[in-house]
Design a protein around this motif. Structure first.
Motif, mmCIF file in Angstrom:
data_model
loop_
_atom_site.group_PDB
_atom_site.id
_atom_site.type_symbol
_atom_site.label_atom_id
_atom_site.label_comp_id
_atom_site.label_asym_id
_atom_site.label_seq_id
_atom_site.Cartn_x
_atom_site.Cartn_y
_atom_site.Cartn_z
ATOM 1 N N ASP A 193 -3.722 4.998 -1.837
ATOM 2 C CA ASP A 193 -4.371 3.714 -2.076
ATOM 3 C C ASP A 193 -5.575 3.566 -1.150
ATOM 4 O O ASP A 193 -5.630 4.155 -0.076
ATOM 5 N N GLN A 194 -6.513 2.746 -1.579
ATOM 6 C CA GLN A 194 -7.682 2.470 -0.758
ATOM 7 C C GLN A 194 -7.446 1.201 0.051
ATOM 8 O O GLN A 194 -6.824 0.255 -0.426
ATOM 9 N N ASN B 36 -7.600 -1.685 -8.220
ATOM 10 C CA ASN B 36 -6.757 -0.540 -8.557
ATOM 11 C C ASN B 36 -6.066 -0.823 -9.900
ATOM 12 O O ASN B 36 -4.885 -1.130 -9.964
ATOM 13 N N ARG C 63 -2.750 1.131 -11.061
ATOM 14 C CA ARG C 63 -1.548 0.731 -10.330
ATOM 15 C C ARG C 63 -1.058 -0.637 -10.803
ATOM 16 O O ARG C 63 0.131 -0.864 -10.952
ATOM 17 N N PRO D 9 -5.830 -4.441 0.922
ATOM 18 C CA PRO D 9 -5.926 -3.469 -0.166
ATOM 19 C C PRO D 9 -7.200 -3.691 -0.973
ATOM 20 O O PRO D 9 -7.701 -4.811 -1.067
ATOM 21 N N LEU E 147 0.836 -1.199 0.000
ATOM 22 C CA LEU E 147 0.000 0.000 0.000
ATOM 23 C C LEU E 147 0.869 1.247 0.000
ATOM 24 O O LEU E 147 1.927 1.280 0.629
ATOM 25 N N GLN E 148 0.391 2.265 -0.714
ATOM 26 C CA GLN E 148 1.085 3.541 -0.786
ATOM 27 C C GLN E 148 0.094 4.662 -0.512
ATOM 28 O O GLN E 148 -1.117 4.444 -0.505
#
Length: 74
Positions: A31-32, A50, A53, A46, A27-28
């Motif tokens: 991010d959700q 996405n 990504r 996560p 995760l960054q």
């Protein structure tokens, strides 16, 4: 792994996750994260839709291994 709930200046609370947890979940910032409640607690993970990504990661791999991938394609 432990963390603390912090009070923010606007009166709301925030849970700060340790960097090693974020890294292990890949995760960054931005991010959700999905939170699933269970009878035993919560599950964090996560959000898996996405697409941008995932495409960026695929492009990075293809760029890094382009010569090998071209040889495999023959």
């Amino acid at each position: 792994m432990k963390t603390i709930i912090h009070k923010l200046d606007d009166g709301s609370e925030a849970l700060i996750l340790p960097r090693e947890l974020l890294d292990s979940l890949n995760l960054q910032v931005g991010d959700q994260l999905q939170i699933i409640e269970t009878d035993d607690g919560v599950i964090l993970g996560p959000v898996l839709d996405n697409f941008e990504r995932q495409m960026s990661a695929a492009r990075d791999v293809m760029d890094k291994y382009s010569v090998g991938l071209q040889k495999l394609a023959k």
